[in-house]
Write a protein that holds these residues in place. Sequence first.
Motif, PDB file in Angstrom:
ATOM      1  N   LEU A 202      -5.501   2.657   9.231  1.00  0.00           N
ATOM      2  CA  LEU A 202      -5.796   1.251   9.516  1.00  0.00           C
ATOM      3  C   LEU A 202      -4.598   0.335   9.279  1.00  0.00           C
ATOM      4  N   GLN A 203      -3.497   0.886   8.797  1.00  0.00           N
ATOM      5  CA  GLN A 203      -2.275   0.103   8.591  1.00  0.00           C
ATOM      6  C   GLN A 203      -1.100   1.012   8.942  1.00  0.00           C
ATOM      7  N   PRO A 204      -0.078   0.444   9.605  1.00  0.00           N
ATOM      8  CA  PRO A 204       1.116   1.260   9.853  1.00  0.00           C
ATOM      9  C   PRO A 204       1.678   1.760   8.518  1.00  0.00           C
ATOM     10  N   PRO A 205       2.416   2.865   8.499  1.00  0.00           N
ATOM     11  CA  PRO A 205       2.790   3.477   7.209  1.00  0.00           C
ATOM     12  C   PRO A 205       3.902   2.747   6.462  1.00  0.00           C
ATOM     13  N   VAL A 206       3.786   1.434   6.386  1.00  0.00           N
ATOM     14  CA  VAL A 206       4.789   0.626   5.700  1.00  0.00           C
ATOM     15  C   VAL A 206       4.091  -0.193   4.615  1.00  0.00           C
ATOM     16  N   ILE A 207       4.547  -0.046   3.363  1.00  0.00           N
ATOM     17  CA  ILE A 207       3.929  -0.790   2.256  1.00  0.00           C
ATOM     18  C   ILE A 207       4.746  -2.051   1.999  1.00  0.00           C
ATOM     19  N   ALA A 208       4.106  -3.224   2.124  1.00  0.00           N
ATOM     20  CA  ALA A 208       4.788  -4.493   1.847  1.00  0.00           C
ATOM     21  C   ALA A 208       4.794  -4.708   0.333  1.00  0.00           C
ATOM     22  N   VAL A 209       5.958  -5.085  -0.190  1.00  0.00           N
ATOM     23  CA  VAL A 209       6.076  -5.225  -1.650  1.00  0.00           C
ATOM     24  C   VAL A 209       6.780  -6.538  -2.013  1.00  0.00           C
ATOM     25  N   GLY A 210       6.659  -6.932  -3.296  1.00  0.00           N
ATOM     26  CA  GLY A 210       7.390  -8.087  -3.827  1.00  0.00           C
ATOM     27  C   GLY A 210       8.541  -7.586  -4.679  1.00  0.00           C
ATOM     28  N   ASN A 211       8.675  -8.152  -5.866  1.00  0.00           N
ATOM     29  CA  ASN A 211       9.776  -7.793  -6.760  1.00  0.00           C
ATOM     30  C   ASN A 211       9.502  -6.446  -7.443  1.00  0.00           C
ATOM     31  N   LEU A 212      10.260  -5.432  -7.053  1.00  0.00           N
ATOM     32  CA  LEU A 212      10.029  -4.091  -7.614  1.00  0.00           C
ATOM     33  C   LEU A 212      10.832  -3.861  -8.894  1.00  0.00           C
ATOM     34  N   ASP A 213      11.704  -4.821  -9.236  1.00  0.00           N
ATOM     35  CA  ASP A 213      12.557  -4.628 -10.412  1.00  0.00           C
ATOM     36  C   ASP A 213      11.870  -5.029 -11.708  1.00  0.00           C
ATOM     37  N   ALA A 214      10.855  -5.904 -11.598  1.00  0.00           N
ATOM     38  CA  ALA A 214      10.162  -6.356 -12.816  1.00  0.00           C
ATOM     39  C   ALA A 214       9.597  -5.143 -13.549  1.00  0.00           C
ATOM     40  N   ILE A 251       7.956  -1.828 -11.665  1.00  0.00           N
ATOM     41  CA  ILE A 251       6.911  -1.907 -10.627  1.00  0.00           C
ATOM     42  C   ILE A 251       7.221  -0.879  -9.524  1.00  0.00           C
ATOM     43  N   GLY A 252       8.509  -0.697  -9.248  1.00  0.00           N
ATOM     44  CA  GLY A 252       8.903   0.308  -8.256  1.00  0.00           C
ATOM     45  C   GLY A 252       8.496   1.718  -8.690  1.00  0.00           C
ATOM     46  N   GLU A 253       8.610   1.959  -9.980  1.00  0.00           N
ATOM     47  CA  GLU A 253       8.220   3.269 -10.540  1.00  0.00           C
ATOM     48  C   GLU A 253       6.713   3.507 -10.346  1.00  0.00           C
ATOM     49  N   VAL A 254       5.928   2.450 -10.603  1.00  0.00           N
ATOM     50  CA  VAL A 254       4.472   2.558 -10.443  1.00  0.00           C
ATOM     51  C   VAL A 254       4.137   2.816  -8.966  1.00  0.00           C
ATOM     52  N   LEU A 255       4.868   2.107  -8.101  1.00  0.00           N
ATOM     53  CA  LEU A 255       4.653   2.312  -6.660  1.00  0.00           C
ATOM     54  C   LEU A 255       4.936   3.775  -6.296  1.00  0.00           C
ATOM     55  N   ASP A 256       6.018   4.323  -6.830  1.00  0.00           N
ATOM     56  CA  ASP A 256       6.346   5.726  -6.539  1.00  0.00           C
ATOM     57  C   ASP A 256       5.261   6.669  -7.067  1.00  0.00           C
ATOM     58  N   MET A 257       4.712   6.353  -8.232  1.00  0.00           N
ATOM     59  CA  MET A 257       3.633   7.191  -8.780  1.00  0.00           C
ATOM     60  C   MET A 257       2.425   7.178  -7.832  1.00  0.00           C
ATOM     61  N   LEU A 258       2.114   5.997  -7.317  1.00  0.00           N
ATOM     62  CA  LEU A 258       0.979   5.890  -6.395  1.00  0.00           C
ATOM     63  C   LEU A 258       1.263   6.636  -5.092  1.00  0.00           C
ATOM     64  N   ARG A 259       2.480   6.474  -4.588  1.00  0.00           N
ATOM     65  CA  ARG A 259       2.829   7.155  -3.328  1.00  0.00           C
ATOM     66  C   ARG A 259       2.754   8.667  -3.496  1.00  0.00           C
ATOM     67  N   ALA A 260       3.126   9.130  -4.700  1.00  0.00           N
ATOM     68  CA  ALA A 260       3.096  10.574  -4.955  1.00  0.00           C
ATOM     69  C   ALA A 260       1.653  11.097  -5.005  1.00  0.00           C
ATOM     70  N   LEU A 261       0.703  10.209  -5.228  1.00  0.00           N
ATOM     71  CA  LEU A 261      -0.705  10.627  -5.291  1.00  0.00           C
ATOM     72  C   LEU A 261      -1.329  10.755  -3.891  1.00  0.00           C
ATOM     73  N   SER A 262      -0.549  10.347  -2.878  1.00  0.00           N
ATOM     74  CA  SER A 262      -1.103  10.327  -1.519  1.00  0.00           C
ATOM     75  C   SER A 262      -0.376  11.311  -0.614  1.00  0.00           C
ATOM     76  N   PRO A 263      -1.113  11.948   0.297  1.00  0.00           N
ATOM     77  CA  PRO A 263      -0.446  12.818   1.273  1.00  0.00           C
ATOM     78  C   PRO A 263       0.273  12.011   2.356  1.00  0.00           C
ATOM     79  N   ALA A 264       0.007  10.694   2.432  1.00  0.00           N
ATOM     80  CA  ALA A 264       0.604   9.878   3.505  1.00  0.00           C
ATOM     81  C   ALA A 264       2.109   9.715   3.304  1.00  0.00           C
ATOM     82  N   ASP A 265       2.825   9.694   4.422  1.00  0.00           N
ATOM     83  CA  ASP A 265       4.275   9.504   4.398  1.00  0.00           C
ATOM     84  C   ASP A 265       4.524   8.000   4.590  1.00  0.00           C
ATOM     85  N   THR A 266       4.995   7.332   3.544  1.00  0.00           N
ATOM     86  CA  THR A 266       5.075   5.863   3.622  1.00  0.00           C
ATOM     87  C   THR A 266       6.500   5.347   3.414  1.00  0.00           C
ATOM     88  N   GLU A 267       6.740   4.146   3.992  1.00  0.00           N
ATOM     89  CA  GLU A 267       8.006   3.435   3.757  1.00  0.00           C
ATOM     90  C   GLU A 267       7.695   2.144   3.010  1.00  0.00           C
TER      91      GLU A 267
END
Length: 334
Positions: A202-214, A251-267
């Motif tokens: 339901l969404q193209p495989p692109v995750i929109a994000v804000g500040n990932l350095d916090a 926050i970027g680390e948390v995002l990577d943890m979530l992405r690793a939990l999914s079989p989807a290939d995301t940018e």
Amino acid sequence: MRVLITGITGFVGSHLAEFVLQQPDVELFGIERWRSKTDYIEHLKPRVMLYDCDIRDATSIRRVIGEVQPDWVFHLAAQSFVGVSWTAPSETLTTNIIGQLNLLEAIRQVAPRARVHIAGSSEEYGLVHPQELPIREGQALRPLSPYGVSKVAQDLMGYQYAKSYGLHIVRTRAFNHTGPRRGEVFATSNFAKQIALIEAGLQPPVIAVGNLDARRDFTDVRDIVSGYWLALERGESGEVYNLCSGHDWGIGEVLDMLRALSPADTEIRVDPQRLRPSDVLVLRGDASRFAQQTGWQPTIPLQQTLADLLEYWRQQVQLSRQQATMVSGAGGKR
Ligand code: A2R
């Protein structure tokens, strides 16, 4: 024991309600507004007595406190979104500060023996220099958002009411907490929702994000609510306690943890709209005062929290798909 939760329809309130209902000999009461969405506590409704009440209305909250005569009050009701506080500062200050004033006045007048918990936030600390980490309760409060200011006021008001009137009030400052039902304006939940939408096509495989350095100190909401319970059971009146894990994650680390939990290939794509006027770079707390006083320790690892959060969003996406199918099916028959 009669327990009242303000903000019971919200994210934390719903988890706290589940926790309270697992305790022996407890009667649970909550407040809702006529326009409250009660989805989060639908499964608990038969076991909770709900009252119509807006905490901005002194008469309304006074009536509830008078009728319920609570032994314990968990005060969670608030305009809880930092982002919204930039566009609605007046609404934020009114709900959080005047709303709590109305509550404490009601308790002072008609239920002065009640124990009261006030839910503060790490946003109260705001600007923190690296040499001040980990943050202890004596840290200077330098809030950087209207929301942070409102929480400082709630916190200090709690102190003042405990000291001036001898009310039993325990304050906590919870650092970031997340888990199933977290509102999608919060980064962790927003990422999980986007991943669930991507998985469902339901969404193209692109995750929109804000500040990932916090960097933020995350705890599972289910650990936070057990802490709130302990705060009233064992906390000292007038005192304030940090609730946190003592570990910070990017926050970027948390995002990577979530992405690793999914079989989807995301940018990932940075969306400037998601960057805040002033964002605190690192928040990491020290909960040792609370641990010593109550024995509390977080028990759920972040990995588990994120897995549960992603699963929650998968279910939500599936549910809204089913609802959409039902609506279009009904439309087709007409
Ligand atoms: O929006 P509603 O009607 O579902 O109720 C929300 C409630 N609330 C109010 N209740 C009575 N009178 C008001 N004027 C009023 N304004 C808001 O507060 C909802 O039940 C709750 C807020 O839920 P959430 O936005 O999901 O916040 P969350 O994450 O559960 O935070 C709980 C507490 C707050 O004091 C935060 O500032 C703190 O933890 O971090």
